[in-house]
Design a protein around this motif. Structure first.
Motif, PDB file in Angstrom:
ATOM      1  N   LEU A 287      59.986  49.474 -31.493  1.00 31.32           N
ATOM      2  CA  LEU A 287      59.259  48.106 -31.468  1.00 31.32           C
ATOM      3  C   LEU A 287      60.292  47.302 -32.005  1.00 31.32           C
ATOM      4  CD1 LEU A 287      57.093  46.346 -30.199  1.00 31.32           C
ATOM      5  CD2 LEU A 287      56.008  46.671 -32.511  1.00 31.32           C
ATOM      6  N   THR A 288      60.788  47.586 -33.181  1.00 32.23           N
ATOM      7  CA  THR A 288      61.750  46.604 -33.821  1.00 32.23           C
ATOM      8  C   THR A 288      63.281  46.714 -33.620  1.00 32.23           C
ATOM      9  OG1 THR A 288      61.690  47.982 -35.794  1.00 32.23           O
ATOM     10  CG2 THR A 288      60.049  46.231 -35.565  1.00 32.23           C
ATOM     11  N   ASP A 289      63.668  47.653 -32.619  1.00 35.52           N
ATOM     12  CA  ASP A 289      64.974  48.121 -32.515  1.00 35.52           C
ATOM     13  C   ASP A 289      65.644  48.515 -33.520  1.00 35.52           C
ATOM     14  OD1 ASP A 289      67.013  48.136 -30.408  1.00 35.52           O
ATOM     15  OD2 ASP A 289      67.899  46.221 -31.140  1.00 35.52           O
ATOM     16  N   GLY A 290      64.883  49.308 -34.342  1.00 36.05           N
ATOM     17  CA  GLY A 290      65.476  50.170 -35.624  1.00 36.05           C
ATOM     18  C   GLY A 290      65.778  49.064 -36.845  1.00 36.05           C
ATOM     19  N   ASN A 291      65.337  47.919 -36.587  1.00 35.10           N
ATOM     20  CA  ASN A 291      65.345  46.928 -37.814  1.00 35.10           C
ATOM     21  C   ASN A 291      64.395  47.212 -38.835  1.00 35.10           C
ATOM     22  OD1 ASN A 291      64.611  44.540 -39.684  1.00 35.10           O
ATOM     23  ND2 ASN A 291      66.332  43.600 -37.905  1.00 35.10           N
ATOM     24  N   VAL A 292      64.782  48.098 -39.999  1.00 38.49           N
ATOM     25  CA  VAL A 292      63.703  48.376 -40.814  1.00 38.49           C
ATOM     26  C   VAL A 292      63.028  47.150 -41.828  1.00 38.49           C
ATOM     27  CG1 VAL A 292      63.648  49.614 -43.187  1.00 38.49           C
ATOM     28  CG2 VAL A 292      65.533  50.279 -41.501  1.00 38.49           C
ATOM     29  N   ALA A 293      63.576  46.080 -41.829  1.00 34.54           N
ATOM     30  CA  ALA A 293      62.944  45.098 -42.350  1.00 34.54           C
ATOM     31  C   ALA A 293      61.762  44.498 -41.715  1.00 34.54           C
ATOM     32  CB  ALA A 293      63.978  43.667 -42.706  1.00 34.54           C
ATOM     33  N   ASP A 294      61.821  44.337 -40.285  1.00 33.59           N
ATOM     34  CA  ASP A 294      60.893  44.051 -39.428  1.00 33.59           C
ATOM     35  C   ASP A 294      59.883  45.139 -39.205  1.00 33.59           C
ATOM     36  OD1 ASP A 294      62.938  42.100 -36.952  1.00 33.59           O
ATOM     37  OD2 ASP A 294      62.166  41.743 -39.043  1.00 33.59           O
ATOM     38  N   ALA A 295      60.182  46.508 -39.211  1.00 36.25           N
ATOM     39  CA  ALA A 295      59.339  47.582 -39.134  1.00 36.25           C
ATOM     40  C   ALA A 295      58.568  47.663 -40.454  1.00 36.25           C
ATOM     41  CB  ALA A 295      60.269  48.752 -38.857  1.00 36.25           C
ATOM     42  N   ALA A 296      59.015  47.517 -41.683  1.00 40.60           N
ATOM     43  CA  ALA A 296      58.064  47.459 -42.884  1.00 40.60           C
ATOM     44  C   ALA A 296      57.352  46.295 -42.754  1.00 40.60           C
ATOM     45  CB  ALA A 296      59.256  47.341 -44.043  1.00 40.60           C
ATOM     46  N   ARG A 297      57.705  45.188 -42.567  1.00 41.99           N
ATOM     47  CA  ARG A 297      56.759  44.002 -42.425  1.00 41.99           C
ATOM     48  C   ARG A 297      55.639  44.239 -41.344  1.00 41.99           C
ATOM     49  NH1 ARG A 297      60.236  40.663 -40.732  1.00 41.99           N
ATOM     50  NH2 ARG A 297      61.322  40.392 -42.554  1.00 41.99           N
ATOM     51  N   LEU A 298      55.843  44.615 -40.429  1.00 40.86           N
ATOM     52  CA  LEU A 298      54.704  45.108 -39.628  1.00 40.86           C
ATOM     53  C   LEU A 298      53.674  46.272 -39.953  1.00 40.86           C
ATOM     54  CD1 LEU A 298      56.416  45.394 -35.957  1.00 40.86           C
ATOM     55  CD2 LEU A 298      54.801  43.658 -36.807  1.00 40.86           C
ATOM     56  N   ALA A 299      54.431  47.006 -40.847  1.00 40.56           N
ATOM     57  CA  ALA A 299      53.583  48.222 -41.388  1.00 40.56           C
ATOM     58  C   ALA A 299      52.897  47.599 -43.063  1.00 40.56           C
ATOM     59  CB  ALA A 299      54.497  49.401 -41.693  1.00 40.56           C
ATOM     60  N   ASP A 300      53.193  46.443 -43.215  1.00 38.40           N
ATOM     61  CA  ASP A 300      52.686  45.983 -44.448  1.00 38.40           C
ATOM     62  C   ASP A 300      53.210  46.766 -45.511  1.00 38.40           C
ATOM     63  OD1 ASP A 300      49.510  45.161 -45.970  1.00 38.40           O
ATOM     64  OD2 ASP A 300      51.405  44.040 -46.080  1.00 38.40           O
ATOM     65  N   ARG A 301      54.642  47.316 -45.716  1.00 36.31           N
ATOM     66  CA  ARG A 301      54.857  48.266 -46.622  1.00 36.31           C
ATOM     67  C   ARG A 301      56.415  47.456 -47.094  1.00 36.31           C
ATOM     68  NH1 ARG A 301      50.578  49.459 -46.845  1.00 36.31           N
ATOM     69  NH2 ARG A 301      49.685  51.701 -46.581  1.00 36.31           N
ATOM     70  N   ASN A 302      56.529  47.709 -48.553  1.00 35.29           N
ATOM     71  CA  ASN A 302      57.831  47.075 -48.754  1.00 35.29           C
ATOM     72  C   ASN A 302      59.114  48.126 -48.430  1.00 35.29           C
ATOM     73  OD1 ASN A 302      58.700  49.166 -50.837  1.00 35.29           O
ATOM     74  ND2 ASN A 302      56.999  48.522 -51.926  1.00 35.29           N
ATOM     75  N   ARG A 303      60.416  47.606 -48.232  1.00 38.01           N
ATOM     76  CA  ARG A 303      61.123  48.364 -47.728  1.00 38.01           C
ATOM     77  C   ARG A 303      61.658  49.565 -48.349  1.00 38.01           C
ATOM     78  NH1 ARG A 303      66.164  44.387 -46.492  1.00 38.01           N
ATOM     79  NH2 ARG A 303      67.078  46.302 -45.474  1.00 38.01           N
ATOM     80  N   THR A 304      61.441  49.657 -49.791  1.00 41.42           N
ATOM     81  CA  THR A 304      61.763  50.889 -50.626  1.00 41.42           C
ATOM     82  C   THR A 304      60.871  52.064 -50.018  1.00 41.42           C
ATOM     83  OG1 THR A 304      62.587  49.680 -52.025  1.00 41.42           O
ATOM     84  CG2 THR A 304      62.129  51.884 -52.641  1.00 41.42           C
ATOM     85  N   GLU A 305      59.682  51.766 -49.966  1.00 41.43           N
ATOM     86  CA  GLU A 305      58.583  52.579 -49.671  1.00 41.43           C
ATOM     87  C   GLU A 305      58.921  53.096 -48.083  1.00 41.43           C
ATOM     88  OE1 GLU A 305      53.652  53.144 -49.309  1.00 41.43           O
ATOM     89  OE2 GLU A 305      54.619  50.949 -50.054  1.00 41.43           O
ATOM     90  N   PHE A 306      59.374  52.087 -47.394  1.00 38.29           N
ATOM     91  CA  PHE A 306      59.171  52.326 -45.882  1.00 38.29           C
ATOM     92  C   PHE A 306      60.560  53.305 -45.681  1.00 38.29           C
ATOM     93  CE2 PHE A 306      57.681  51.351 -41.600  1.00 38.29           C
ATOM     94  CZ  PHE A 306      58.819  51.588 -40.928  1.00 38.29           C
ATOM     95  N   TYR A 307      61.692  52.921 -46.452  1.00 37.19           N
ATOM     96  CA  TYR A 307      62.811  53.763 -46.277  1.00 37.19           C
ATOM     97  C   TYR A 307      62.476  55.464 -46.829  1.00 37.19           C
ATOM     98  CZ  TYR A 307      66.741  50.941 -45.172  1.00 37.19           C
ATOM     99  OH  TYR A 307      67.537  50.238 -44.307  1.00 37.19           O
ATOM    100  N   ARG A 308      61.543  55.259 -47.761  1.00 38.17           N
ATOM    101  CA  ARG A 308      61.204  56.902 -48.317  1.00 38.17           C
ATOM    102  C   ARG A 308      60.362  57.619 -47.328  1.00 38.17           C
ATOM    103  NH1 ARG A 308      60.216  54.770 -53.730  1.00 38.17           N
ATOM    104  NH2 ARG A 308      58.031  54.273 -53.098  1.00 38.17           N
ATOM    105  N   LEU A 309      59.393  56.716 -46.493  1.00 44.54           N
ATOM    106  CA  LEU A 309      58.683  57.403 -45.485  1.00 44.54           C
ATOM    107  C   LEU A 309      59.659  57.917 -44.234  1.00 44.54           C
ATOM    108  CD1 LEU A 309      55.703  55.012 -44.748  1.00 44.54           C
ATOM    109  CD2 LEU A 309      55.695  57.465 -45.674  1.00 44.54           C
ATOM    110  N   LEU A 310      60.795  56.995 -43.888  1.00 39.26           N
ATOM    111  CA  LEU A 310      61.722  57.525 -43.034  1.00 39.26           C
ATOM    112  C   LEU A 310      62.438  58.698 -43.435  1.00 39.26           C
ATOM    113  CD1 LEU A 310      63.327  53.909 -41.967  1.00 39.26           C
ATOM    114  CD2 LEU A 310      61.391  55.331 -40.908  1.00 39.26           C
ATOM    115  N   GLN A 311      62.790  58.902 -44.639  1.00 35.71           N
ATOM    116  CA  GLN A 311      63.577  59.938 -44.891  1.00 35.71           C
ATOM    117  C   GLN A 311      62.749  61.111 -45.049  1.00 35.71           C
ATOM    118  OE1 GLN A 311      64.817  59.664 -49.383  1.00 35.71           O
ATOM    119  NE2 GLN A 311      66.532  60.978 -49.270  1.00 35.71           N
ATOM    120  N   LYS A 312      61.422  61.122 -45.426  1.00 37.29           N
ATOM    121  CA  LYS A 312      60.281  62.071 -45.415  1.00 37.29           C
ATOM    122  C   LYS A 312      60.343  62.753 -43.998  1.00 37.29           C
ATOM    123  CE  LYS A 312      55.479  62.725 -45.739  1.00 37.29           C
ATOM    124  NZ  LYS A 312      54.064  62.218 -45.844  1.00 37.29           N
ATOM    125  N   HIS A 313      60.405  61.743 -42.994  1.00 42.18           N
ATOM    126  CA  HIS A 313      60.430  62.447 -41.651  1.00 42.18           C
ATOM    127  C   HIS A 313      61.694  62.733 -40.970  1.00 42.18           C
ATOM    128  CE1 HIS A 313      55.896  62.178 -41.510  1.00 42.18           C
ATOM    129  NE2 HIS A 313      56.143  61.173 -42.215  1.00 42.18           N
TER     130      HIS A 313
END
Length: 462
Positions: free
Chosen positions: A415-441
């Protein structure tokens, strides 16, 4: 499967009928024990263990229906066939509803009697397959005794001796990957890797990198060299599952790899030779896909040197009881339960079901009844319940949560064309936590950018 040698217990108070039945059944190879009353039959059951009981309904003292009730208590998985006169048909029908395998009216048809006995014995077949000779280990995972599968496996073994590309056709859930593994094990490449990839399950932006690999710096977030599946399968076999779902642009690149027997990872300046045997599989009609311009004809003929077609489960019904018991054995260990098998009427319900989802659906149904069973013998009611929702895939809560989480992240990145900042904002998560989720999967944001497929995506001349 031949039933010759199976032990039958026959019960009838008419000496002439008993003699006639015994002679008929013995003449086709059955071992027959003949008795004239229900009481004698119950005593005999404790002495020997027949594989089927054939009884008249009208007996002196305890009748055939009462005999069945007692057999059900003592030996719940033992199939029973009743012979009945017209006057006792209603009782026999009721008994069938309670679990009698079937009933036949007198005078019975000899051919029908033998057919029903064979069916009942097939349903009561042992859970495990007979020990295979050493040279049959290549197909050990494929549980079958049907003629259709025997013919297919004979073809598969012949094909395995060559390096010809094989196209496996068949409905979803029919067991195409299992057959591909068997072909690999029967080939000269058996001690080399077998690698499988589902071409329809990986986003198009990732599939090229997965197949052919990439070099460090080939695109954003390519922090290290990545060896593709062709290189991982070098010397062995690569299964391209659901090949009909491969995007047209990648079909061109796959054709080039097959022609040159070499891959060029994204960002690389030179090609790398690979020695891989290709097996592809699809449930789609590739002829229709070619006519619609969705699948390249030149690639089709490269992949389709030999075609093997797996029959649907409904075309090999004699395998259903064998498969059901095989799965039950495996799953009882997973769920930590002691399960002895299926009640005869439960196996009969499995053997006559439609099975649009084929072997995969049967596995899911058996897993559901295994998870929910509270008794060693799987009853009819539990099978009927599972068959009403045959497509439910039994997962643990953790597995379901893991799948949802990954699918959710993939959706956000698309949806965000790979933009982590926008994706984290939509998920209501900070970027560090979002990056950890991406790394996990193991998700790489750069693969979801619109230009992620640009490197090396120029068309290839035929």
């Amino acid at each position: 499967m031949s039933t010759t040698g199976a032990r039958l217990l026959v019960v009838d108070d008419d000496p002439d009928m008993l003699r006639l039945l015994s002679m008929r059944l013995s003449s086709v190879g059955y071992q027959v024990t003949a008795v004239t009353s229900a009481e004698t039959a119950l005593t005999q059951l404790e002495i020997e263990h027949p594989q089927l009981v054939l009884s008249d309904v009208r007996l002196p003292g305890r009748d055939g229906l009462q005999l069945f009730d007692e057999i059900r208590k003592r030996h719940p998985s033992l199939p029973v066939i009743l012979l009945t006169a017209h006057g006792t048909i209603p009782d026999a029908v009721e008994a069938t509803a309670r679990g009698v395998f079937t009933y036949l009216t007198k005078p019975y048809d000899g051919r029908e009697l033998l057919d029903k006995i064979a069916q009942a014995l097939a349903l009561g077949a042992p859970a495990s397959t007979p020990a295979k000779a050493g040279d049959e280990s290549w197909r050990a995972e494929i549980v079958s005794r049907s003629n259709r599968m025997s013919e297919l496996l004979a073809e598969a073994r012949m094909v395995a001796k060559s390096d010809a590309s094989v196209l496996l056709r068949g409905d979803s859930g029919a067991g195409k990957e299992m057959l591909a593994r068997a072909i690999h094990r029967a080939s000269a490449r058996a001690d080399k890797p077998f690698v499988a990839v589902n071409c329809g399950a990986i986003p198009e932006a990732l599939l090229e990198s997965e197949l052919f690999g990439h070099m460090k710096g080939a695109f954003t977030d390519a922090h290290a060299n990545h060896k593709g599946l062709f290189q991982q399968a070098d010397g062995g076999t690569l299964l391209l599952d659901e090949i009909g779902d491969m995007p047209p642009a990648l079909q061109v690149k796959l054709l080039r790899v097959l022609q040159e027997r070499a891959v060029r990872p994204l960002g690389a300046s030179q090609s790398i030779e690979v020695d891989v045997r290709i097996i592809s599989a699809t449930h789609r009609d590739l002829d229709a896909a070619m006519a619609a311009g969705q699948f390249r004809e030149d690639l089709y003929y490269r992949l389709n040197v030999v075609t093997l077609t797996l029959p649907p489960l409904s075309a090999r019904r004699e395998d259903i009881p064998l498969l059901a018991n095989h799965f039950l054995q495996k799953l009882s260990t997973k769920y930590g339960k002691r399960l002895s098998g299926f009640a005869p009427e439960a196996l009969k319900a499995l053997a006559t079901a439609a099975w649009p989802g084929n072997v995969r659906q049967l596995y899911n149904v058996v897993e559901q009844v295994c998870a929910l069973s509270s008794s060693p013998l799987i009853p009819l009611a539990l099978v009927q319940r599972a068959l009403r929702v045959p497509t439910v895939e039994v997962q643990t809560y953790a597995e379901a949560k893991q799948r949802f989480e990954r699918d959710y992240l993939v959706g956000l990145l698309k949806l965000t064309d790979g933009n982590v900042a926008d994706a984290a904002r939509l998920a209501d998560r900070n970027r560090t936590e979002f990056y950890r989720l991406l790394q996990k999967h193991e998700l790489t944001p750069g693969h979801f950018k619109a230009d992620a497929v640009a490197p090396g995506s120029e068309p290839v001349a035929d």
